[in-house]
Design a protein around this motif. Structure first.
Motif, PDB file in Angstrom:
ATOM      1  N   ASP A   1      65.040  42.601 -15.026  1.00  0.00           N
ATOM      2  CA  ASP A   1      63.397  42.975 -15.633  1.00  0.00           C
ATOM      3  C   ASP A   1      62.975  41.701 -16.006  1.00  0.00           C
ATOM      4  O   ASP A   1      63.621  40.743 -16.565  1.00  0.00           O
ATOM      5  N   ALA A   2      61.522  41.532 -15.662  1.00  0.00           N
ATOM      6  CA  ALA A   2      60.839  40.319 -15.764  1.00  0.00           C
ATOM      7  C   ALA A   2      60.546  40.266 -17.330  1.00  0.00           C
ATOM      8  O   ALA A   2      59.935  39.106 -17.838  1.00  0.00           O
ATOM      9  N   GLY A   3      60.582  41.346 -18.058  1.00  0.00           N
ATOM     10  CA  GLY A   3      60.482  41.190 -19.730  1.00  0.00           C
ATOM     11  C   GLY A   3      58.827  40.957 -19.755  1.00  0.00           C
ATOM     12  O   GLY A   3      58.112  41.689 -19.062  1.00  0.00           O
ATOM     13  N   GLU A   4      58.462  40.295 -20.933  1.00  0.00           N
ATOM     14  CA  GLU A   4      57.266  40.433 -21.214  1.00  0.00           C
ATOM     15  C   GLU A   4      56.803  38.758 -20.984  1.00  0.00           C
ATOM     16  O   GLU A   4      56.176  38.300 -21.814  1.00  0.00           O
ATOM     17  N   ASP A   5      57.108  38.186 -19.983  1.00  0.00           N
ATOM     18  CA  ASP A   5      56.664  36.768 -19.542  1.00  0.00           C
ATOM     19  C   ASP A   5      55.146  37.006 -19.487  1.00  0.00           C
ATOM     20  O   ASP A   5      54.545  37.860 -18.944  1.00  0.00           O
ATOM     21  N   ASN A   6      54.558  35.678 -19.622  1.00  0.00           N
ATOM     22  CA  ASN A   6      53.092  35.766 -19.401  1.00  0.00           C
ATOM     23  C   ASN A   6      52.644  35.290 -18.155  1.00  0.00           C
ATOM     24  O   ASN A   6      51.467  35.006 -17.998  1.00  0.00           O
ATOM     25  N   HIS A   7      53.615  35.561 -16.990  1.00  0.00           N
ATOM     26  CA  HIS A   7      53.251  35.111 -15.815  1.00  0.00           C
ATOM     27  C   HIS A   7      53.763  36.352 -14.772  1.00  0.00           C
ATOM     28  O   HIS A   7      54.737  37.002 -15.300  1.00  0.00           O
ATOM     29  N   ILE A   8      53.456  36.340 -13.706  1.00  0.00           N
ATOM     30  CA  ILE A   8      53.991  37.428 -12.722  1.00  0.00           C
ATOM     31  C   ILE A   8      54.588  36.566 -11.739  1.00  0.00           C
ATOM     32  O   ILE A   8      54.357  35.786 -11.037  1.00  0.00           O
ATOM     33  N   GLY A   9      56.089  36.673 -12.064  1.00  0.00           N
ATOM     34  CA  GLY A   9      57.116  36.107 -11.245  1.00  0.00           C
ATOM     35  C   GLY A   9      57.558  37.098 -10.052  1.00  0.00           C
ATOM     36  O   GLY A   9      57.315  38.214 -10.055  1.00  0.00           O
ATOM     37  N   LEU A  10      58.801  36.424  -9.187  1.00  0.00           N
ATOM     38  CA  LEU A  10      59.165  37.278  -8.422  1.00  0.00           C
ATOM     39  C   LEU A  10      59.770  38.533  -8.644  1.00  0.00           C
ATOM     40  O   LEU A  10      59.745  39.755  -8.008  1.00  0.00           O
ATOM     41  N   SER A  11      60.508  38.550  -9.836  1.00  0.00           N
ATOM     42  CA  SER A  11      61.257  39.596 -10.239  1.00  0.00           C
ATOM     43  C   SER A  11      59.971  40.766 -10.510  1.00  0.00           C
ATOM     44  O   SER A  11      60.356  42.018 -10.276  1.00  0.00           O
ATOM     45  N   ASN A  12      58.732  40.352 -11.299  1.00  0.00           N
ATOM     46  CA  ASN A  12      57.927  41.359 -11.464  1.00  0.00           C
ATOM     47  C   ASN A  12      57.427  41.904 -10.261  1.00  0.00           C
ATOM     48  O   ASN A  12      57.169  43.182 -10.045  1.00  0.00           O
ATOM     49  N   VAL A  13      57.133  41.082  -9.171  1.00  0.00           N
ATOM     50  CA  VAL A  13      56.523  41.351  -7.796  1.00  0.00           C
ATOM     51  C   VAL A  13      57.641  42.512  -7.123  1.00  0.00           C
ATOM     52  O   VAL A  13      57.024  43.561  -6.623  1.00  0.00           O
ATOM     53  N   GLN A  14      58.881  42.152  -7.229  1.00  0.00           N
ATOM     54  CA  GLN A  14      59.808  43.101  -6.654  1.00  0.00           C
ATOM     55  C   GLN A  14      59.765  44.468  -7.497  1.00  0.00           C
ATOM     56  O   GLN A  14      59.813  45.374  -6.808  1.00  0.00           O
ATOM     57  N   GLN A  15      59.938  44.378  -8.569  1.00  0.00           N
ATOM     58  CA  GLN A  15      59.948  45.765  -9.275  1.00  0.00           C
ATOM     59  C   GLN A  15      58.662  46.500  -9.112  1.00  0.00           C
ATOM     60  O   GLN A  15      58.932  47.776  -8.881  1.00  0.00           O
ATOM     61  N   ARG A  16      57.465  45.951  -8.650  1.00  0.00           N
ATOM     62  CA  ARG A  16      56.111  46.584  -8.718  1.00  0.00           C
ATOM     63  C   ARG A  16      55.921  47.072  -7.278  1.00  0.00           C
ATOM     64  O   ARG A  16      55.637  48.257  -7.150  1.00  0.00           O
ATOM     65  N   VAL A  17      56.580  46.431  -6.132  1.00  0.00           N
ATOM     66  CA  VAL A  17      56.533  46.896  -5.129  1.00  0.00           C
ATOM     67  C   VAL A  17      57.562  48.167  -4.805  1.00  0.00           C
ATOM     68  O   VAL A  17      57.335  49.140  -4.301  1.00  0.00           O
ATOM     69  N   GLN A  18      58.833  47.968  -5.218  1.00  0.00           N
ATOM     70  CA  GLN A  18      59.718  49.291  -5.295  1.00  0.00           C
ATOM     71  C   GLN A  18      59.258  50.356  -6.229  1.00  0.00           C
ATOM     72  O   GLN A  18      59.745  51.599  -5.605  1.00  0.00           O
ATOM     73  N   HIS A  19      58.495  50.100  -7.203  1.00  0.00           N
ATOM     74  CA  HIS A  19      57.894  51.191  -7.841  1.00  0.00           C
ATOM     75  C   HIS A  19      56.836  52.068  -7.057  1.00  0.00           C
ATOM     76  O   HIS A  19      56.925  53.281  -6.984  1.00  0.00           O
ATOM     77  N   PHE A  20      55.725  51.344  -6.535  1.00  0.00           N
ATOM     78  CA  PHE A  20      54.797  51.967  -5.764  1.00  0.00           C
ATOM     79  C   PHE A  20      55.073  52.328  -4.479  1.00  0.00           C
ATOM     80  O   PHE A  20      54.689  53.574  -3.997  1.00  0.00           O
ATOM     81  N   PHE A  21      56.225  51.861  -3.645  1.00  0.00           N
ATOM     82  CA  PHE A  21      56.639  52.029  -2.395  1.00  0.00           C
ATOM     83  C   PHE A  21      58.034  52.421  -2.458  1.00  0.00           C
ATOM     84  O   PHE A  21      58.839  51.404  -2.453  1.00  0.00           O
ATOM     85  N   LYS A  22      58.464  53.610  -2.716  1.00  0.00           N
ATOM     86  CA  LYS A  22      60.013  54.004  -2.769  1.00  0.00           C
ATOM     87  C   LYS A  22      60.675  53.612  -1.400  1.00  0.00           C
ATOM     88  O   LYS A  22      60.112  53.665  -0.208  1.00  0.00           O
ATOM     89  N   ASP A  23      61.804  53.259  -1.551  1.00  0.00           N
ATOM     90  CA  ASP A  23      62.855  52.903  -0.693  1.00  0.00           C
ATOM     91  C   ASP A  23      62.397  51.779   0.316  1.00  0.00           C
ATOM     92  O   ASP A  23      62.606  51.521   1.355  1.00  0.00           O
ATOM     93  N   SER A  24      61.650  50.902  -0.506  1.00  0.00           N
ATOM     94  CA  SER A  24      61.035  49.467   0.228  1.00  0.00           C
ATOM     95  C   SER A  24      62.018  48.425  -0.161  1.00  0.00           C
ATOM     96  O   SER A  24      62.827  48.361  -1.208  1.00  0.00           O
ATOM     97  N   THR A  25      62.141  47.660   0.854  1.00  0.00           N
ATOM     98  CA  THR A  25      62.940  46.458   0.842  1.00  0.00           C
ATOM     99  C   THR A  25      62.685  45.687  -0.299  1.00  0.00           C
ATOM    100  O   THR A  25      63.503  45.051  -1.197  1.00  0.00           O
TER     101      THR A  25
END
Length: 551
Positions: free
Chosen positions: A506-530
């Motif tokens: 979990d990226a937590g409440e960082d003030n920037h958009i990191g790789l983990s943040n992008v990973q979680q958002r991609v998998q949230h909006f597009f299920k079963d995505s790599t």
């Protein structure tokens, strides 16, 4: 005196300012009119001067033709070419013709006769009527040009500072054997143009240019900047030559000034008299107002101590009345705010902070738009480009209606970001985006690619000092893959493994958009995505792939 009477006097004084404005307007109009007249009249003169030059060159060619069309020079060259010998009589006849032609030039030209058989270039000078062999390697240039022109008149010009800058010549050919046997020509020196221009233009800045823009002759060196002169260019004559005259802007301004300076002096005099009267009036009007304003300022700063014996209070006009009323109001105000002042001040402060927190980010976007307009008006194209890219980035970032956008919009956002970084790193950064148009309408998570591009630049390319970044796309197994590769410094194997493990943290409440943040958002909006895949070779570069399902 009543205050309204004092204002009436002040209004009369300010009538001097419209007078000054009208004088300045008249000065500019006179300057424009005189500039137009100068340009029109001098353009006609330059066109006439250019026609005179053309006529003089034609006249020189006629003199050249008077010798060129005789059989003596032709027979001389033909016999020399065929037999390599020549009779003294024919030699003497040829020399006499060349000397006669030289003497007709009045000292501004030398006559040249090139003998192809001997590769000699004879020159007959006005001051030295003997035949001198003056062939130099530079003469080969204009000789070749004349020979290529056949028997037609050919003009060769040069932009160097030698004495002879213009050569007029005609090639002489053996009509039977169809080959060139020599060249008859004239070399014009600066005296040709000096005599042609005369004394009338000696003090002007005038240039004669050939068809290539080379300066053939100028009356004097231009010692002014291009933005300090008006440029008047004549039409081209049949040789492609044109005459350019530079007129200093100071001449036009001085003439306009001479036409209006008396009126300006009069207007300035009226203005000075008005200022003196205003200063005298200020003793009775301005200083009391300043004193009252200073008292108000002190009250605004919390100082409620008033000078009851102030001379302003003794005045019987409106200023005195206003001062007395203000003193009364301050005394009452001081009694009322003893218990409430701090509370009201704190409340006011809280409201200001609340207003500051409510400032719409669109204010900053609109400010960037205004800056872009100002830079565009100033002609600062590079700044315009940077502001435009930054505005697009900011507008894209603050839009909050949708979390999903088309891939084309995300790529456009990335392109704007890279263009700004390109201005920063210049030649140290290059980028290439190669994505098929068929993928541009695919839905994409907003702000999923730009953070990866930013990491590639900050942690890869900048650490190496230079590099290239490439963005490509492909589709495999129902998923679209966006590959962002760089030629930066790469990632150490242990660091690469840590990044891979941290993608699903979990990226937590960082003030920037990191790789983990992008990973979680991609998998949230597009299920079963790599999601994100990392590949890197330390010292060679890194490739980050963002993969999501689109079917």
């Amino acid at each position: 005196m009543k205050l309204k009477h004092k204002y009436l006097l002040l209004s009369v004084l300010f009538m001097a300012f419209p007078l000054l404005a009208s004088l300045l307007f008249t000065y500019n109009e006179i300057q424009k009119q005189y500039r137009g007249e100068i340009i029109t009249s001098h353009l006609q003169l330059m066109n006439q001067l250019n026609r005179n030059i053309q006529y003089s060159v034609n006249e020189l060619d006629n003199k050249l033709m008077s010798i060129y069309e005789t059989s003596d020079v032709y027979d001389y060259l033909i016999n020399l070419t065929n037999t390599n010998t020549i009779s003294p009589e024919r030699q003497q006849r040829m020399e006499t013709l060349l000397k006669v032609l030289t003497l007709s030039m009045k000292g501004f030209s030398s006559v040249y006769l090139y003998l192809d058989a001997k590769q000699y270039l004879y020159r007959v000078d006005y001051l030295n009527l003997g035949l001198l062999n003056s062939f130099t390697p530079k003469d080969r240039i204009w000789l070749n040009e004349v020979e290529q022109g056949g028997g037609a008149m050919t003009i060769h010009t040069s932009s160097s500072e030698d004495v002879n800058e213009v050569f007029i010549g005609r090639a002489i050919s053996d009509v039977i054997q169809k080959k060139k046997v020599g060249v008859l020509g004239l070399g014009l020196n600066k005296k040709f143009f000096v005599d042609l221009f005369g004394e009338d233009y000696a003090s002007d800045y005038i240039q004669v240019n050939d068809s290539k823009g080379n300066v053939i002759y100028e009356t004097r060196k231009l010692d002014l900047q291009k933005n300090q002169v008006y440029v008047i260019r004549s039409e081209e004559n049949k040789y492609g030559w044109f005459v350019v005259k530079y007129i200093p802007q100071s001449i036009v301004k001085q003439t306009a000034w001479n036409s209006i300076k008396f009126t300006i002096y009069l207007g300035v005099g009226v203005l000075i008299v008005g200022i003196v009267l205003w200063l005298l009036f200020a003793q009775q009007f301005y200083r009391p107002i300043v004193s009252l304003a200073q008292t108000m300022k002190n009250v605004g700063n919390g100082n409620f101590k008033l000078d009851i014996a102030n001379p302003i209070n003794e005045r019987q006009d409106e200023i005195g009345f206003l001062s007395r009323q203000f003193h009364t109001m301050v005394l009452k105000l001081e009694a009322m705010i003893q218990n409430e002042y701090e509370l009201k001040l704190q409340e006011s402060y809280s409201r200001v902070k609340a207003l500051q927190a409510q400032i719409n980010p669109h204010f900053l976007y609109n400010t960037l738009t205004s800056m872009y307009s100002e830079a565009l008006d100033a002609g600062a194209t590079s700044i315009c480009s940077m502001i435009k890219s930054l505005s697009s980035i900011f507008r894209y970032t603050i839009e909050s209606e949708h979390d999903l956008v088309s891939l084309s919009r995300e790529i456009e956002h990335v392109r704007h970001y890279l263009q700004i970084q390109k201005y920063r790193f210049e030649e140290k950064l290059s980028f290439h985006i190669d994505i098929d148009e068929a993928f541009m309408d695919v839905p994409c998570v907003k702000l999923s690619l730009q953070p990866i591009v930013e990491n590639a630049i900050l942690h890869g390319i900048t650490r190496k000092g230079w590099g290239a970044l490439t963005i490509t796309a492909k589709k495999e197994g129902g998923q679209i893959m966006i590959m962002i590769s760089d030629t930066g410094c790469g990632i150490l194997p242990e660091r690469l493994m840590a990044l891979q493990l941290g993608l699903n943290v979990d990226a937590g409440e960082d003030n920037h958009i990191g790789l983990s943040n992008v990973q979680q958002r991609v998998q949230h909006f597009f299920k079963d995505s790599t999601g994100i895949q990392l590949q890197s070779q330390f010292g060679e570069g890194t490739e980050v792939s963002v993969i999501w399902r689109v079917d």
